[in-house]
Design a protein around this motif. Structure first.
Motif, PDB file in Angstrom:
ATOM      1  N   LYS A   1     -15.453 -25.275  70.027  1.00  0.00           N
ATOM      2  CA  LYS A   1     -15.729 -26.615  69.506  1.00  0.00           C
ATOM      3  C   LYS A   1     -14.684 -27.586  70.025  1.00  0.00           C
ATOM      4  O   LYS A   1     -13.601 -27.196  70.464  1.00  0.00           O
ATOM      5  CB  LYS A   1     -15.716 -26.593  67.971  1.00  0.00           C
ATOM      6  N   ASP A   2     -14.999 -28.860  69.930  1.00  0.00           N
ATOM      7  CA  ASP A   2     -14.055 -29.895  70.371  1.00  0.00           C
ATOM      8  C   ASP A   2     -12.765 -29.791  69.567  1.00  0.00           C
ATOM      9  O   ASP A   2     -12.796 -29.661  68.333  1.00  0.00           O
ATOM     10  CB  ASP A   2     -14.665 -31.285  70.178  1.00  0.00           C
ATOM     11  N   GLY A   3     -11.650 -29.849  70.273  1.00  0.00           N
ATOM     12  CA  GLY A   3     -10.349 -29.818  69.608  1.00  0.00           C
ATOM     13  C   GLY A   3      -9.799 -28.426  69.378  1.00  0.00           C
ATOM     14  O   GLY A   3      -8.657 -28.269  68.934  1.00  0.00           O
ATOM     15  N   GLU A   4     -10.607 -27.367  69.622  1.00  0.00           N
ATOM     16  CA  GLU A   4     -10.124 -26.002  69.423  1.00  0.00           C
ATOM     17  C   GLU A   4      -9.361 -25.522  70.651  1.00  0.00           C
ATOM     18  O   GLU A   4      -9.678 -25.897  71.787  1.00  0.00           O
ATOM     19  CB  GLU A   4     -11.289 -25.050  69.142  1.00  0.00           C
ATOM     20  N   SER A   5      -8.363 -24.676  70.410  1.00  0.00           N
ATOM     21  CA  SER A   5      -7.549 -24.106  71.487  1.00  0.00           C
ATOM     22  C   SER A   5      -7.913 -22.643  71.672  1.00  0.00           C
ATOM     23  O   SER A   5      -7.875 -21.858  70.718  1.00  0.00           O
ATOM     24  CB  SER A   5      -6.059 -24.236  71.149  1.00  0.00           C
TER      25      SER A   5
END
Length: 806
Positions: A390-394
């Motif tokens: 997902k967006d923002g996940e590392s």
């Protein structure tokens, strides 16, 4: 819970898989989506509720439910509820299956159309009604008739908001007029000749502004009084036919269900002796493929059908280990490739699966539940598929989160060996022995034979679907479910001890993640764990295996026969524990100074500090004397006590009482008894929860096995034909017989004949019971009220049977 009937017990149970709903009507707001859950009801009584699936018109539940049914019921119902923003739940629709229709859907995935729920159709319970017709003389001398209706009793009415305050109205109805008389006791009329029937309506008194709640009605034609001036009967309450119409069939959506309803009619134990004894001898039959239990597995459509009652019966009578050992040995002898050992859905695999579920549930919960609960609550992101991030996940953070979870679960599993139930360890021991003997050139097969069950079929499925093993109350949310899937895959691969770990993954991201676990310490931990859970003190001394080292290290022992104090009395020694013996020597690698066979260990208990004024001491009690040992610390002391208890707890001569203090200066310090052979003064500790008490009814399981044999009678007869064919013609096998495993046609034929005879005798008893019941049963009795459709069906069947017999 069984219902008693004249010399017979009736058990009812239901196993339900609630799959999914689809095409639910949209919510009448801008959002259109619904937050829905499903309930399971016996009539109107809720017995189970799924989790809420939010924002969906096609909610997936994926939940299983099993229960013993303690009472009679008419409908098994499923309601779909919508929880709105105001926390009020509204019913979308229902599926109601009549009890007599349940066999139609037995163990089949079926889509049911949701039906409209009408308050006037939601009925439950029965009424005991009395009618009396009498003559009265009026003041003018005219003779009239008086009809009295009386409700003697009601049973099974629904509880509404924690209570039920019922009252009844009685209506006399005819072609010309209708009189309504509310009464809790008696209703009388001046004449009955113009009335065709009277109707009783039951209501629940309510203080709410919505009015009283309709509970059901019954209608009785007056011609029941033609033969007698009094009439008495029980009636099932019926829905009110008020002309309301439900929506079109497809308007409310549908629900996918799989329902297995079982009704067992169990006689007293002596009826089952011939069949039960034949089954319990299965482990001793040579070859085991000719045994009654193995034959059941051959004729059943699915091995699971046979495994469930067989395992329960053998567990109840303490014969599960010999039976599984026998069929496992036979399967291993038929296996050509060690890489495929125990990989099929054979009777052996299914029986071991069922045993682990029954005997290992406490062990599974104790091992996994805390870790699973933490994963569900912490809700950390563990997605390692770059496509699904997902967006923002590392990716790095997610990998680290997943690695920590895998490490924790791997550690709790590999350190849980001392808690593994004895019955499972004994089975694993037999698997290990059989595999090692069959494939002597493959040094790993002794591990893979056990890991294919404990990891692949026990721990990995429980991690993947914790709700199915009661580790969580419901199916987990999508994110947690994905995390558990990744953990399960990794644990399964770690436990498999496969030589090419990364190649065992189809996904490149899983292969990359597995690089964290390529260290040798993980393989060593798995092997140590498998060694421990597949060890047994009851070993064949001619075993082809070398002793398995379970634990070793320096401890201090007290020399026997010395005085209470003195430094020379205590000496540091190197201790070794294998699955064969407990030894000590001066240093590691030296020849043992003392060897204690595992079967000679009668108890392992702590030793009171007062004995020698020393902490962390324990005693290994043997037939002649006790060996007193001091561990390095309390953790080590507990570890040694646990593992010594584990390997010796199957010994038949284990003590029930012991002396918690030492025998010194001519007496026991704890109880002051002077004889060194005096019985113990304290009860031995329970040790580890190696086994659990299983609530199994042996007669009920034998009845289930009889029912299976009876339903597959045509296959039993076909198997008899196959035995005859093989006995007289040793050529190419007929295709219709090729599905049966028949190693010894004559022995198998003999067993089949005994099975068919035993099943036939039980079938005669059931038939006689049904005939007797048919003669004694009265329609309208409390057990079979008027309106009981299942009983009406039973009457028709018995009438047809009787006519056919005549």
């Amino acid at each position: 819970m069984a219902v008693e009937e004249e010399g017979l017990r009736v058990f009812q149970s239901v196993k339900i898989k609630i799959g999914e709903a689809k095409n639910l009507p949209t919510y009448p707001g801008p959002n259109k989506m619904r937050d829905c859950y499903c309930t399971v009801n016996l009539d109107r009584e809720e017995v189970f509720r799924t989790k809420i699936v939010e924002k969906s018109l096609c909610p997936f539940y994926g939940e299983d439910f099993y229960c013993e049914i303690p009472r009679s019921f008419r409908h098994l119902s499923f309601y779909i509820f919508d929880r709105d923003v105001f926390r009020r739940d509204s019913i979308i629709g229902k599926v109601a299956i009549q009890k007599e229709d349940l066999p139609k859907y037995h163990n089949r995935d079926t889509w049911f159309q949701l039906q409209h729920v009408d308050a006037d159709s939601e009925v439950q319970g029965k009424v005991h009604l009395e009618l009396r017709l009498s003559e009265v003389i009026t003041d003018t001398g005219v003779v009239c008739h008086k009809l009295a209706a009386r409700i003697l009793e009601c049973q099974g009415l629904p509880i509404v908001n924690g209570q039920c305050d019922p009252y009844a109205t009685v209506t006399l109805a005819g072609p010309y007029r209708q009189v309504s008389l509310p009464t809790p006791t008696t209703a009388s009329g001046p004449s009955v000749y113009h009335w065709l029937f009277f109707r009783v309506d039951l209501w629940n008194a309510s203080n709410l502004k919505f009015g009283d709640e309709f509970l059901g009605e019954l209608r009785v034609p007056l011609n029941v009084l033609r033969q007698s001036s009094s009439y008495e009967a029980w009636y099932f309450l019926q829905p009110r036919d008020n002309g309301s119409k439900s929506l079109k069939p497809g308007d409310l959506g549908s629900l996918r269900l799989n329902v297995v309803y079982t009704e067992d009619h169990v006689f007293s134990s002596d009826y089952y002796s011939p069949l039960r004894d034949l089954l319990l001898r299965s482990a001793d039959v040579e070859p085991v493929s000719a045994s009654a239990a193995h034959v059941l597995g051959e004729v059943c459509r699915e091995k699971q059908e046979a495994a469930i009652p067989l395992v329960r019966l053998f567990l109840h009578y303490g014969r599960v280990v010999p039976f599984i050992s026998a069929i496992a040995n036979a399967e291993v002898r038929r296996t050509q490739d060690p890489n495929t050992i125990f990989r099929g859905n054979s009777l052996t695999s299914k029986c071991i699966d069922e045993t682990m579920k029954l005997a290992g549930m406490h062990y599974l919960h104790m091992t996994l539940k805390p870790a699973i609960e933490e994963i569900c609550q912490s809700h950390k992101s563990c997605e390692i598929d770059p496509v699904k991030l997902k967006d923002g996940e590392s990716l790095e953070n997610n990998m680290e989160n997943l690695r920590q979870y895998v490490d924790r679960i791997f550690n709790v599993i590999t350190k849980s060996g001392v808690s593994c139930p004895t019955v499972m360890c004994d089975i694993f021991f037999s698997l290990r022995e059989a595999a090692a003997k069959r494939f002597q050139d493959d040094l790993d097969v002794r591990y893979t034979a056990v890991s294919s069950f404990i990891f692949l079929r026990f721990f990995a499925p429980a991690i993947l679907s914790p709700n199915l093993f009661q580790l969580t109350p419901h199916h987990t949310d999508p994110q947690t479910s994905r995390t558990l899937t990744l953990i399960s895959k990794t644990i399964q691969t770690l436990g498999s001890l496969s030589k090419s770990k990364s190649a065992s993954f189809k996904e490149s991201y899983m292969a990359a993640f597995y690089e964290f676990f390529n260290e040798q310490k993980y393989a060593d931990a798995v092997k140590n764990f498998l060694d421990l859970i597949s060890s047994s003190g009851r070993r064949d001394p001619k075993s082809i295996e070398q002793p398995i080292l379970l634990k070793e290290g320096f401890m201090i022992k007290r020399a026997q026969g010395r005085k209470r104090f003195g430094m020379k009395n205590f000496k540091k020694r190197w201790f070794c524990l294998t699955n064969h013996e407990f030894t000590y020597q001066k240093s590691k690698g030296d020849q043992p100074l003392c060897s204690i066979p595992i079967e000679n260990i009668l108890a392992v208990e702590k030793l009171e500090e007062e004995s020698f004024k020393m902490k962390n001491m324990f005693q290994v009690i043997q037939p002649e004397r006790a060996l007193y040992i001091q561990a390095n610390n309390c953790v080590e002391a507990k570890a040694w006590i646990d593992i010594l208890t584990k390997v010796s707890q199957c010994n038949q001569k284990r003590l029930t009482v012991y002396h918690p203090s030492a025998y010194l200066n001519g007496h026991w310090l704890c109880c002051r008894a002077s004889s060194d052979t005096a019985p113990g003064c304290s009860p031995c500790t329970g040790g580890l929860p190696a086994n659990i008490q299983l609530d199994i009814d042996g007669d009920r399981e034998t009845e289930r096995i009889y029912s299976l044999f009876n339903s597959y009678m045509s296959k039993l007869e076909k198997m008899q034909e196959a035995c005859g064919s093989r006995s007289v013609y040793d050529g190419p096998e007929q295709e219709e017989y090729s599905t049966f495993i028949i190693d010894d046609p004559q022995e198998t034929y003999k067993t089949l004949k005994q099975v068919i005879t035993g099943v036939g005798a039980l079938e005669q008893e059931h038939a006689q019971y049904r005939r007797d019941k048919f003669k004694k049963t009265k329609y309208g009795s409390q057990e079979h009220p008027i309106g009981d459709k299942s009983f009406q069906s039973y009457i028709r069947q018995q009438s047809e049977t009787s006519t056919h017999s005549i």
